[in-house]
Scaffold this motif. Structure first.
Motif, PDB file in Angstrom:
ATOM      1  N   VAL A   1       0.842  -1.200   0.000  1.00 28.95           N
ATOM      2  CA  VAL A   1       0.000   0.000   0.000  1.00 28.95           C
ATOM      3  C   VAL A   1       0.876   1.247   0.000  1.00 28.95           C
ATOM      4  CG1 VAL A   1      -1.756   1.311   1.254  1.00 28.95           C
ATOM      5  CG2 VAL A   1      -1.845  -1.180   1.245  1.00 28.95           C
TER       6      VAL A   1
ATOM      7  N   TRP B   1       1.406   4.566   1.126  1.00 29.47           N
ATOM      8  CA  TRP B   1       0.812   5.209   2.308  1.00 29.47           C
ATOM      9  C   TRP B   1       1.441   6.573   2.532  1.00 29.47           C
ATOM     10  CZ3 TRP B   1       1.517   3.371   8.062  1.00 29.47           C
ATOM     11  CH2 TRP B   1       0.518   3.954   8.853  1.00 29.47           C
TER      12      TRP B   1
ATOM     13  N   SER C   1      -5.320   7.284   2.254  1.00 30.44           N
ATOM     14  CA  SER C   1      -4.443   6.101   2.180  1.00 30.44           C
ATOM     15  C   SER C   1      -4.421   5.351   3.509  1.00 30.44           C
ATOM     16  CB  SER C   1      -3.032   6.477   1.717  1.00 30.44           C
ATOM     17  OG  SER C   1      -2.413   7.366   2.610  1.00 30.44           O
TER      18      SER C   1
ATOM     19  N   THR D   1      -7.465   3.236   3.325  1.00 37.78           N
ATOM     20  CA  THR D   1      -7.213   2.143   2.387  1.00 37.78           C
ATOM     21  C   THR D   1      -6.430   1.016   3.064  1.00 37.78           C
ATOM     22  OG1 THR D   1      -7.177   3.726   0.564  1.00 37.78           O
ATOM     23  CG2 THR D   1      -6.188   1.580   0.130  1.00 37.78           C
ATOM     24  N   LEU D   2      -5.451   1.418   3.870  1.00 36.79           N
ATOM     25  CA  LEU D   2      -4.644   0.444   4.599  1.00 36.79           C
ATOM     26  C   LEU D   2      -5.528  -0.379   5.543  1.00 36.79           C
ATOM     27  CD1 LEU D   2      -1.661  -0.348   5.058  1.00 36.79           C
ATOM     28  CD2 LEU D   2      -1.541   1.387   6.837  1.00 36.79           C
TER      29      LEU D   2
END
Ligand SMILES: [Zn+2]
Length: 335
Positions: free
Chosen positions: A64, A66, A72, A75-76
């Protein structure tokens, strides 16, 4: 200033034209909500299948990108907790990551129990490429429609680092936290073949190499890695096709002890360079580098027009801009 009556694109945006109702060509071309939802559902199904396929594999399932910003970080969380993937997070530290964002990353990585690698190139290389990115002509006009020159440079290096790690470790998924508006749906789930990867890396390196020669190549895949790719990674931007809203995102990451930095401008939750980069872009191009993204959010119903205009109008914090100018060694502006 004249703006599209539906989204917010201004008359100064390259190639824009308005019809008799004052609506721009991007709004006229946009697929209707049902079509878009069908496309999102297709991508969700494809992603679920891919996640299921990689879940039984050894090693990392997903790398990912980040930044430490809210999207983000969310998303992680999503990939680790909702999809149960073994995740490696990596961060490109451009020398301007807000101290609060760095603190957030340390805390969230521990709370989520994920591996995290930070890549921080030496600042003399970064300074040279950022100063060069402020000059017109470093990037083609098309690349500047969605991001400032400085942002283009940052994204190129971050993507280079990500691809290099993914190829080195044979990680099948490379995930980004692009939210709807930042990336077209057609690019949210993509797997490039190795010839395309080589071409993309060459295109990304060329303008940077022209400034700092070979000092930049460490942050990109090596030729031999590109010539003999064992695992071709999928490029995925899950927020573009999963359900996204800012409130849920903030709620979820607050539970991981993520705190909104107070030292960045409200359009960025991680980068101190952002408002300076925006300022230069507006001066040179005559439109805000975020206007396309905000216009897409309005067009697709994620944000109302008033809110988008408000975000465009956010003035840079003078102290932050002055600190950036001092660190880059460029003449202090009078803004
Ligand atoms: Zn429009």
């Amino acid at each position: 200033m004249n703006r599209c009556t539906r989204c917010i694109l201004p008359e100064t945006f390259p190639g824009i034209h308005f019809d008799e109702e004052g609506v721009c060509q991007y709004c006229r071309r946009t697929p209707d909500p049902e079509q878009r939802e069908a496309q999102r559902a297709r991508l969700r199904a494809k992603f679920e299948k891919l996640a299921g396929d990689v879940r039984s594999q050894p090693g990392y399932h997903c790398l990912v990108a980040w930044s430490g910003g809210k999207d983000s970080t969310y998303t992680l969380w999503l990939l680790k907790e909702q999809y149960g993937l073994r995740v490696l997070a990596f961060t490109f530290d451009n020398g301007f990551v807000s101290p609060q964002a760095l603190k957030n990353m340390r805390t969230v990585a521990e709370n989520l129990n994920v591996d995290h690698a930070i890549v921080k190139p030496s600042f003399d290389v970064l300074r040279e490429v950022f100063v060069a990115s402020m000059r017109p002509g470093m990037y083609p006009a098309k690349a500047l429609e969605r991001a400032s020159g400085i942002c283009n440079t940052c994204m190129a290096i971050a993507k280079g680092i990500g691809l290099r790690i993914a190829l080195e470790k044979g990680i099948p998924i490379l995930a980004y936290g692009w939210s709807p508006g930042q990336i077209p749906l057609a690019s949210a789930f993509i797997r490039f073949n190795s010839r395309m990867l080589r071409a993309m890396v060459d295109t990304a390196i060329a303008p940077l190499e022209a400034v700092v020669n070979t000092r930049i190549i460490e942050y990109f895949p090596e030729q031999h890695q590109l010539a003999d790719v064992k695992v071709l990674p999928y490029n995925i931007s899950p927020l573009a096709f999963l359900d996204y809203d800012e409130e849920t995102t903030l709620h979820r990451i607050s539970a991981l002890a993520w705190e909104r930095p107070q030292d960045t401008d409200p359009n960025s939750t991680n980068c101190l360079l952002n408002s300076f980069a925006n300022l230069i872009h507006v001066e040179q191009m005559g439109y805000h580098p975020y206007v396309m993204e905000l216009a897409s959010l309005v067009r697709e119903g994620y944000m109302d027009r008033q809110e988008a205009l408000k975000r465009l109008g956010i003035a840079p914090v003078p102290e932050v801009v002055a600190a950036v100018e001092a660190k880059l060694g460029v003449p202090i502006s009078d803004k």
